[in-house]
Design an enzyme around this catalytic site. Structure first.
Site, PDB file in Angstrom:
ATOM      1  NE  ARG A 108      32.491  10.014  -9.248  1.00  0.00           N
ATOM      2  CZ  ARG A 108      31.518  10.886  -9.529  1.00  0.00           C
ATOM      3  NH1 ARG A 108      31.247  11.210 -10.771  1.00  0.00           N
ATOM      4  NH2 ARG A 108      30.807  11.429  -8.564  1.00  0.00           N
ATOM      5  CG  HIS A 135      27.534   9.541  -4.683  1.00  0.00           C
ATOM      6  ND1 HIS A 135      28.785   9.991  -4.307  1.00  0.00           N
ATOM      7  CD2 HIS A 135      27.117  10.387  -5.671  1.00  0.00           C
ATOM      8  CE1 HIS A 135      29.102  11.050  -5.038  1.00  0.00           C
ATOM      9  NE2 HIS A 135      28.114  11.311  -5.869  1.00  0.00           N
ATOM     10  CD  GLN A 138      24.698  14.053  -4.408  1.00  0.00           C
ATOM     11  OE1 GLN A 138      25.668  14.196  -5.150  1.00  0.00           O
ATOM     12  NE2 GLN A 138      23.870  15.053  -4.136  1.00  0.00           N
ATOM     13  CG  ASP A 241      20.850   9.834 -10.112  1.00  0.00           C
ATOM     14  OD1 ASP A 241      21.229  10.739 -10.882  1.00  0.00           O
ATOM     15  OD2 ASP A 241      21.624   8.936  -9.690  1.00  0.00           O
ATOM     16  CB  CYS A 283      22.782  13.542  -6.954  1.00  0.00           C
ATOM     17  SG  CYS A 283      22.688  12.408  -8.359  1.00  0.00           S
ATOM     18  NE  ARG A 310      28.743  15.786  -3.197  1.00  0.00           N
ATOM     19  CZ  ARG A 310      29.166  15.027  -4.212  1.00  0.00           C
ATOM     20  NH1 ARG A 310      28.374  14.807  -5.233  1.00  0.00           N
ATOM     21  NH2 ARG A 310      30.367  14.456  -4.181  1.00  0.00           N
TER      22      ARG A 310
HETATM   23  N1   CP Z   1      26.398  14.443  -7.975  1.00  0.00           N
HETATM   24  C1   CP Z   1      27.629  14.107  -8.421  1.00  0.00           C
HETATM   25  O1   CP Z   1      28.313  13.257  -7.852  1.00  0.00           O
HETATM   26  O2   CP Z   1      28.023  14.765  -9.544  1.00  0.00           O
HETATM   27  P1   CP Z   1      29.359  14.499 -10.375  1.00  0.00           P
HETATM   28  O3   CP Z   1      29.201  13.161 -11.047  1.00  0.00           O
HETATM   29  O4   CP Z   1      29.416  15.630 -11.361  1.00  0.00           O
HETATM   30  O5   CP Z   1      30.523  14.478  -9.436  1.00  0.00           O
HETATM   31  N1  NVA Z   2      23.737   7.408 -10.571  1.00  0.00           N
HETATM   32  C1  NVA Z   2      24.666   8.301 -11.221  1.00  0.00           C
HETATM   33  C2  NVA Z   2      25.162   9.307 -10.246  1.00  0.00           C
HETATM   34  C3  NVA Z   2      26.147  10.291 -10.771  1.00  0.00           C
HETATM   35  C4  NVA Z   2      26.579  11.274  -9.727  1.00  0.00           C
HETATM   36  C5  NVA Z   2      25.801   7.490 -11.809  1.00  0.00           C
HETATM   37  O1  NVA Z   2      26.253   6.538 -11.161  1.00  0.00           O
HETATM   38  O2  NVA Z   2      26.222   7.780 -12.918  1.00  0.00           O
END
Ligand code: CP
Ligand code: NVA
Length: 328
Positions: A108, A135, A138, A241, A283, A310
């Site tokens: 990440r 992502h 997701q 989101d 998400c 997930r």
């Molecule tokens: N939806 C998602 O990726 O959540 P987190 O940021 O908690 O992993």
């Molecule tokens: N769009 C959000 C998604 C988190 C899962 C971010 O990038 O923070």
């Protein structure tokens, strides 16, 4: 590198995408929803999956760790203060070193180029666990959630029967949307996106999303508007989101102003003319501003099954990319 990586949904053919979703569904059915999958297989026994996270995570971290454990492997969580991830050491050096000791990297990051650079130099599969652009895990979970909520008699073989559904995305055009839209196009699902002026889909992403149609018989269509009601018309599923993604915290005030009027509520859905049985997805993590409690905690809301999915998506992705080395 030799290994096949999962950087975005664009990396998957429609067949591969639906196969991953089907595999996730069949693992879920075999074990049962809402149950931790104790020792599903031993396919990762003796193997370590490095989880390199430069940002916070609840779902991605927990689902990946649980999935690796269920396959018999060892998840090694490496947070941003634990290792050098593009800080104090090059991504090249990091990738070569970690891939020499593990069977997979799940990363990440902020800039997408960070995870792409890890992949470029890695001898083991790299799975994108969220970048500023994409992502994919997701989207696999989201399409599984849609498949469960809208079972179709048209489903057969790899075809999930999602074709003809309409998704309305109301809010920020972000990483989660870019992969979801690509997945929808590949699955024959129309997606209408309503974002305020200045927060629409960047041209390079629009190209990627619409080019996903080239390998599909009946691709879903992408519509873009600044008017939430227009996007919502006849939609089966309303999705949003956060308006402030990780890394955008300094823009909070500006964004809250720009997105005024984009909160998903029953009134907005009604005004826009969503289908009677419309469902809601997000998400997570969720904030009040993008969707009110009435919708978020209503029977229309699929958010908790979506979050659980997930886990099944992570199992399918690890089996596809690590156990089966990208032969999906
Ligand atoms: N939806 C998602 O990726 O959540 P987190 O940021 O908690 O992993
Ligand atoms: N769009 C959000 C998604 C988190 C899962 C971010 O990038 O923070």
């Amino acid at each position: 590198s030799q290994a096949r990586h999962l950087m975005s949904i664009g990396d998957l053919t429609p067949n591969e995408l639906s196969t991953l979703i089907r595999n996730a569904a069949s693992r879920k059915h075999a074990i049962g929803a809402g149950r931790a999958p104790a020792s599903l297989t031993t396919s990762l026994t003796g193997k370590t999956v490095a989880m390199m996270f430069s940002k916070r995570s609840t779902r991605t971290r927990v689902s990946t760790e649980a999935a690796v454990t269920a396959l018999g492997g060892h998840p090694m969580f490496l947070g941003k203060d634990d290792i050098q991830l593009g800080v104090n050491e090059s991504l090249y050096d990091t990738s070569v070193v970690i891939s020499s000791m593990t069977s997979c990297m799940v990363a990440r990051v902020g800039p997408h180029s960070d995870v792409a650079n890890l992949a470029k130099h890695s001898s083991v599969p790299v799975i994108n666990a969220l970048s500023d652009d994409f992502h994919p895990l997701q989207t696999i979970a989201d399409l599984l959630t849609m498949h469960e909520a809208f079972p179709s008699s048209k489903a057969s073989g790899p075809d999930l029967g999602l074709g003809g559904l309409k998704v309305a995305w109301v809010g920020d055009s972000n990483n989660v949307l870019f992969d979801l839209a690509t997945g929808c196009v590949k699955m024959g699902v129309d997606i209408a996106v309503a974002s305020p002026e200045g927060y629409g889909i960047p041209e390079r992403m629009r190209k990627l999303i619409t080019s996903a149609a080239s390998d599909v018989g009946s691709p879903g269509k992408l519509y873009e508007t600044t008017i939430p009601e227009d996007a919502i018309k006849n939609a089966d599923i309303l999705v949003t989101d956060t308006w402030i993604s990780m890394g955008q915290e300094s823009e909070k005030k500006k964004r809250l102003d720009a997105f005024a009027g984009y909160q998903i509520t029953n009134e907005l859905a009604k005004r826009g003319g969503a289908k009677d049985g419309w469902k809601f997805m997000h998400c997570l993590p969720r904030h009040q501003e993008e969707v009110d409690d009435e919708v978020f905690y209503s029977p229309r809301s699929l958010v908790f099954p979506e979050a659980e999915n997930r886990l099944w998506a992570a199992i399918a992705a690890l089996e596809g990319f690590v156990v089966n080395k990208g032969q999906i």
